[in-house]
Design an enzyme around this catalytic site. Structure first.
Site, PDB file in Angstrom:
ATOM      1  N   LEU A   3       0.787  -1.349  -0.054  1.00  0.00           N
ATOM      2  CA  LEU A   3       0.183  -0.078   0.044  1.00  0.00           C
ATOM      3  C   LEU A   3       0.951   1.285   0.053  1.00  0.00           C
ATOM      4  O   LEU A   3       1.541   1.440   1.039  1.00  0.00           O
ATOM      5  CB  LEU A   3      -0.894   0.113   0.994  1.00  0.00           C
ATOM      6  CG  LEU A   3      -1.769  -1.121   1.452  1.00  0.00           C
ATOM      7  CD1 LEU A   3      -2.644  -0.993   2.608  1.00  0.00           C
ATOM      8  CD2 LEU A   3      -2.674  -1.526   0.210  1.00  0.00           C
ATOM      9  N   ALA A   4       0.777   1.880  -0.930  1.00  0.00           N
ATOM     10  CA  ALA A   4       1.693   3.145  -1.299  1.00  0.00           C
ATOM     11  C   ALA A   4       1.252   4.308  -1.812  1.00  0.00           C
ATOM     12  O   ALA A   4       1.460   5.031  -2.515  1.00  0.00           O
ATOM     13  CB  ALA A   4       2.982   2.635  -1.800  1.00  0.00           C
ATOM     14  N   ARG A  10       1.075  13.805   7.170  1.00  0.00           N
ATOM     15  CA  ARG A  10       1.798  14.198   8.297  1.00  0.00           C
ATOM     16  C   ARG A  10       3.363  14.693   8.204  1.00  0.00           C
ATOM     17  O   ARG A  10       4.299  14.962   8.967  1.00  0.00           O
ATOM     18  CB  ARG A  10       1.791  13.044   9.484  1.00  0.00           C
ATOM     19  CG  ARG A  10       0.572  13.026  10.020  1.00  0.00           C
ATOM     20  CD  ARG A  10       0.368  11.582  10.950  1.00  0.00           C
ATOM     21  NE  ARG A  10      -0.228  10.563   9.874  1.00  0.00           N
ATOM     22  CZ  ARG A  10      -0.409   9.603  10.382  1.00  0.00           C
ATOM     23  NH1 ARG A  10      -0.589   9.105  11.644  1.00  0.00           N
ATOM     24  NH2 ARG A  10      -0.772   8.315   9.441  1.00  0.00           N
ATOM     25  N   LYS A  17       5.214  10.216   0.484  1.00  0.00           N
ATOM     26  CA  LYS A  17       5.539   9.547   1.625  1.00  0.00           C
ATOM     27  C   LYS A  17       6.682   8.523   1.315  1.00  0.00           C
ATOM     28  O   LYS A  17       7.931   8.564   1.951  1.00  0.00           O
ATOM     29  CB  LYS A  17       4.558   9.221   2.740  1.00  0.00           C
ATOM     30  CG  LYS A  17       5.158   8.371   3.857  1.00  0.00           C
ATOM     31  CD  LYS A  17       4.491   8.343   5.041  1.00  0.00           C
ATOM     32  CE  LYS A  17       3.413   7.150   4.932  1.00  0.00           C
ATOM     33  NZ  LYS A  17       2.675   7.311   6.251  1.00  0.00           N
ATOM     34  N   GLN A  75      -5.347   3.851  -6.988  1.00  0.00           N
ATOM     35  CA  GLN A  75      -6.225   4.176  -6.033  1.00  0.00           C
ATOM     36  C   GLN A  75      -6.419   5.635  -6.317  1.00  0.00           C
ATOM     37  O   GLN A  75      -5.594   6.520  -5.750  1.00  0.00           O
ATOM     38  CB  GLN A  75      -5.965   3.869  -4.700  1.00  0.00           C
ATOM     39  CG  GLN A  75      -6.941   4.229  -3.694  1.00  0.00           C
ATOM     40  CD  GLN A  75      -6.565   4.272  -2.338  1.00  0.00           C
ATOM     41  OE1 GLN A  75      -5.443   4.342  -1.947  1.00  0.00           O
ATOM     42  NE2 GLN A  75      -7.285   4.143  -1.274  1.00  0.00           N
TER      43      GLN A  75
END
Ligand code: UD1
Ligand code: CA
Length: 472
Positions: A3-4, A10, A17, A75
């Site tokens: 999952l990336a 944050r 990220k 996604q």
């Protein structure tokens, strides 16, 4: 399935990220590296979304992952980890896994410290009837992680509660879920379709699949991982710094056990692709980056920075040396405070001294350039002695046939006195001498002595004359 797709709010950075670097490589590299080491032939789904072009480009560009079978799953809106997994399971890739009854290992892209052992243990075949295997860990500070709710203390798992949805009592649970699962594909796909987003963040949580399995009385096995450190997630730059330090400590330990002597492991920084050898000494503040390779017995530092540098046996790189894309051969000495810019080669037994800068310069064996010099676009032979303060004037401000810089060639056994310049293009023949203070604009034949400065005039008793003028 990795999952990336998340934005990583944050991190407070426009870079996706998973592309933030740790040990000189993106977070995603570390996850893929471990996956590849255990499952080199598996069919991989990487769920991408935020900054997808950058993430895809990175994975395709990384030479190490050329042989991985990667499917990028889009996604387009980041509606939670459950939604991300659903995108993958609804894709052609997901359909294939269901059809072939392949179990699916799910990993988040932001756990860069996972080990190959962990992947091995997680992917041990599921038993008949087992819906999934869940990785958990007892954390001394579980804040931020999903808590594992069990029936009784050691009973079966009931569900996972996200920090933001947990009440005070639930927050006191120390066993957390790390977002690493091994699923029976069919179950995963159907459970993802039953998820809702009625929670504090309005997201589809992958963690809710656990409650789904528990309700349907499906078997869930738990792998309790003892090594807390492996599961440090990176959600902000503070966690990134901590993960980076852990990785650095691991690398230093790895090399120390292979015979590298670190004088100060707290300040040395070694990136993941660096190769060291036994009997190398690494002093404090040494930073080794990229594809740097250091041969046996070399002494590094203190406080040097090497990026893509090859260091030969017993070479000695002294304080303040900075080098990029260069080679330093055996028994050479470099520094203190030398700068080797890209394309420089320092030959065997050479001495490159303080405040010497080289750029695209090849220095032959046993040559000495010991003080305060700049050499760019130069070819220097063997046994050459270059005095203090030499400059190759390689740029005249014009561009000729696409070339901005001109070459300087200095033959073997040349002796250059101190404070000389050569205006390129120019060649100094083998064995020639150049007198101190010369500005060489024309080629010097082999064996000649070149003197290119005006002759000295001594005016006798001139001091007295000046004194007299002052007194008048
Ligand atoms: C997640 C888990 C939490 C667990 C923690 C461990 C959920 C809901 N929570 O929380 O239980 O303790 O990991 O590290 O699963 N991602 C997407 N698409 C999205 C959202 C996220 O691809 O729509 C990706 C992110 O890029 C990231 C991973 O999923 O790599 C995890 O997402 P993140 O937001 O970091 O989840 P956590 O809050 O850490
Ligand atoms: Ca996370």
């Amino acid at each position: 399935m990795i999952l990336a797709a998340g934005e990583g709010k944050r991190m407070r950075s426009p870079l996706p990220k998973v592309l933030h670097e740790m040990g000189g490589k993106p977070l995603l590299y570390h996850v893929l590296f471990q996956v590849q080491s255990v499952l080199p032939h598996s069919s991989l789904a990487i769920v991408v979304g935020h900054g997808r072009e950058q993430v895809e480009e990175y994975v395709l560009r990384e030479p190490l992952f050329k042989t991985l079978k990667v499917n990028f799953i889009l996604q387009s809106e980041q509606r939670g980890t459950g939604h991300a997994a659903r995108c993958a399971m609804d894709s052609e890739w997901g359909k294939q896994q269901v059809q072939m009854k392949n179990p699916v290992l799910v990993l988040p892209g932001d756990l860069p410290l996972i080990s190959s052992l962990l992947i091995q243990e997680m992917t041990f075949p599921l038993k008949r009837g087992e819906a999934l295997r869940l990785l958990t860990c007892e954390l001394s500070e579980p804040a931020g992680y999903g808590r594992v709710m069990k029936r009784g203390k050691n009973g079966p798992v009931l569900r996972i509660i996200e920090e933001r949805d947990a009440n005070e009592k639930e927050k006191r649970i120390h066993e957390v879920a790390a977002s690493i699962y091994f699923f029976q594909a069919e179950f995963l796909k159907s459970a993802l379709h039953r998820l809702s987003n009625h929670n504090a963040q309005g997201e589809y949580y992958l963690t809710d699949v656990i409650a789904d399995a528990a309700k349907a009385k499906r078997k869930i096995s738990v792998l309790l991982w003892e090594k807390e450190e492996d599961l440090r997630g990176v959600n902000d730059l503070w966690e990134l710094m901590q993960a980076d330090q852990i990785m650095n400590d691991r690398l230093i330990r790895f090399w120390a056990l292979r015979g590298v002597r670190f004088l100060d492991g707290r300040t040395a920084r070694i990136e993941v692709e660096v190769q060291l050898s036994a009997e190398v000494v690494v002093d404090s503040g040494v930073i080794l980056k990229g594809l740097t390779r250091v041969a046996r017995g070399a002494i590094l530092g203190p406080r040097i920075v090497l990026t893509h540098v090859e260091v030969g046996e017993r070479a000695h790189l002294k304080v303040g040396t900075v080098a990029e894309h260069s080679q330093i051969k055996a028994d050479a000495q470099v520094g203190p405070y030398a700068h080797l810019r890209p394309g420089s080669v320092v030959g065997v037994r050479c001495k490159i001294g303080n405040f010497v800068e080289l750029k695209k310069t090849n220095v032959g064996e046993n040559t000495s350039i010991a003080h305060l010099s700049y050499l760019g676009d130069a070819e220097v032979g063997r046994n050459v002695n270059i005095g203090c303060g030499f400059v190759t004037c390689n740029f005249d401000g014009r561009i000729i046939q696409g070339q901005r810089k001109h070459r300087t060639v200095i033959g073997d056994d040349v002796f250059l006195g101190s404070d000389c310049q050569t205006v390129a293009p120019v060649t100094i023949g083998k064995g020639a001498y150049v007198a101190s203070g010369s500005t060489i604009t024309e080629d010097v034949p082999s064996g000649a002595l070149a003197i290119a400065r005006s002759r000295q005039i001594n005016k006798s008793n001139y001091a007295q004359r000046i004194k007299k003028i002052k007194e008048e």
